[in-house]
Write a protein that holds these residues in place. Structure first.
Motif, PDB file in Angstrom:
ATOM      1  N   ARG A  93       0.825  -1.202   0.000  1.00  0.00           N
ATOM      2  CA  ARG A  93       0.000   0.000   0.000  1.00  0.00           C
ATOM      3  C   ARG A  93       0.857   1.248   0.000  1.00  0.00           C
ATOM      4  O   ARG A  93       1.324   1.691   1.035  1.00  0.00           O
ATOM      5  CB  ARG A  93      -0.929  -0.001   1.213  1.00  0.00           C
ATOM      6  N   ASP A  95       0.757   4.958  -0.660  1.00  0.00           N
ATOM      7  CA  ASP A  95       0.009   6.194  -0.885  1.00  0.00           C
ATOM      8  C   ASP A  95       0.701   7.067  -1.919  1.00  0.00           C
ATOM      9  O   ASP A  95       0.058   7.682  -2.771  1.00  0.00           O
ATOM     10  CB  ASP A  95      -0.105   6.992   0.415  1.00  0.00           C
TER      11      ASP A  95
ATOM     12  N   LEU B   3      -7.828   4.520  -0.235  1.00  0.00           N
ATOM     13  CA  LEU B   3      -8.543   3.648  -1.169  1.00  0.00           C
ATOM     14  C   LEU B   3      -9.472   4.476  -2.037  1.00  0.00           C
ATOM     15  O   LEU B   3      -9.552   4.279  -3.253  1.00  0.00           O
ATOM     16  CB  LEU B   3      -9.328   2.568  -0.406  1.00  0.00           C
ATOM     17  N   TRP B  33      -1.314  -0.996  -4.560  1.00  0.00           N
ATOM     18  CA  TRP B  33      -2.480  -0.891  -3.680  1.00  0.00           C
ATOM     19  C   TRP B  33      -3.369  -2.116  -3.851  1.00  0.00           C
ATOM     20  O   TRP B  33      -3.746  -2.452  -4.975  1.00  0.00           O
ATOM     21  CB  TRP B  33      -3.288   0.368  -3.973  1.00  0.00           C
ATOM     22  N   GLU B  90       4.687   5.509   4.545  1.00  0.00           N
ATOM     23  CA  GLU B  90       3.909   4.291   4.785  1.00  0.00           C
ATOM     24  C   GLU B  90       4.389   3.521   6.026  1.00  0.00           C
ATOM     25  O   GLU B  90       5.561   3.521   6.347  1.00  0.00           O
ATOM     26  CB  GLU B  90       3.999   3.325   3.593  1.00  0.00           C
TER      27      GLU B  90
END
Lengths: 187, 187
Positions: A93, A95, B3, B33, B90
DNA sequence: TCCTGCTATGCAACGAGTTGCATAGCAAGG
DNA sequence: CCTTGCTATGCAACTCGTTGCATAGCAGGA
């Protein structure tokens, strides 16, 4: 779910309180696993009631008492069982990657400051890792030629992974910055 | 929480249904993602009721109808606002690193098979990325010398990040394997 | 004395992510 | 005809992770 196991490993390396664990999750363990004190206290309570870990009340002077946890037999077995079963490669994940692709529909150059900020965070962390490596695994500290210490060697290889990751990220962020620069106002 | 924004970016790149988005999250977007169809449908519903995205019923032949979503003004604004605010680097979660440090309290050599499995997964993904790069960004497909296309360039730099990550991981896993080999039975 | 800050633990509520299951149309193969 | 499999959408329940807040002792400085 590996938070349980991360805590077990940390307690095997050294018994400690929930608070101490939370601090480790900001430092060494935090390099590859994050957790807040809330999660940690909750999991400790559950593992204690399941008999995975033992508690010992430790009175302290000059500061509040603490509960020191250490791994019990069933906890060791649970960790061993987990080590034996395959895990899926991590789900990613990023961003920042979302932002970079999203920047195509906004002003790409406006992202430069943000990327530079991240680059700084990664160079800081790299410096921190390298200092830790020099301190804990530097040549001066290892003049003896005894049998390899598994715990130490494995901690070192994980740290080398962190170092490789930070170096990769810095190089990539430079690539990103060069790419964004091409879209700067006027071009 | 990104998301929402990952979905907005994907819909800006190309409008589509929840199902199509779920497939993209197994492919290109999935490189940075992950999301299941459940999360996606839930978020689409919320964003639609908030006016961030528009829906269009598309009857299809030979297969069920679909709802095609596209980004509306407020959605674009929300993305733009998010792009403008800083995000935290992250939080990392590497199960494998936990296992490696945990292996010190079990049989380190028993982890070799698992690490090799992960190495294979990473070489496979690298090959997949490189094939995608050659297909979408290879020299033959870019004989024109026009202005740089932001969307394309930014997708490419994100892909290069994925490639750098996989290469770094493969090199590190080799390092891990060499380290584990030193603890093999008899040594 | 009061405020700030650190150690140390915890509750309650919420939001995000996961898992199991359900429906429904149509295509292709045995 | 029946099963398998793909497209396409969704509910319900649960677990995990995050955030805000609370308590409590003690140290040190203004």
């Amino acid at each position: 779910m590996a938070l349980d196991h991360a805590i077990l490993v940390s307690l095997l390396e050294k018994p400690g309180s929930g608070y101490e664990l939370a601090r480790r999750f900001e430092r060494s363990i935090g390099y590859f696993w994050t957790a807040t004190h809330q999660q940690i206290y909750r999991v400790l309570k559950r593992m204690e009631s399941d008999g995975w870990i033992d508690v010992r009340d430790v009175p302290q002077q000059g500061r509040p008492d603490k509960k020191e946890y250490s791994v019990a037999g069933p906890g060791r077995d649970a960790l061993s069982a987990w080590l034996g079963e395959p895990i899926e490669p991590e789900s990613v994940r990023h961003d920042l990657a979302v932002k970079i692709r999203g920047a195509a529909f906004d002003d790409p150059a406006a992202l430069i400051g943000e990327v530079e900020r991240h680059r700084r965070a990664h160079t800081d962390r790299l410096a921190h890792y390298l200092a830790g490596e020099a301190r804990d695994f530097g040549e001066p500290g290892r003049p003896f030629d005894g049998p390899p210490d598994a715990e130490r060697e494995l901690q070192h290889v994980v740290l080398r992974g962190g170092i490789a990751y930070e170096r990769m990220m810095i190089a990539w962020l430079d690539d990103v910055l060069a790419t964004l620069a091409r879209f700067e106002a006027g071009h």
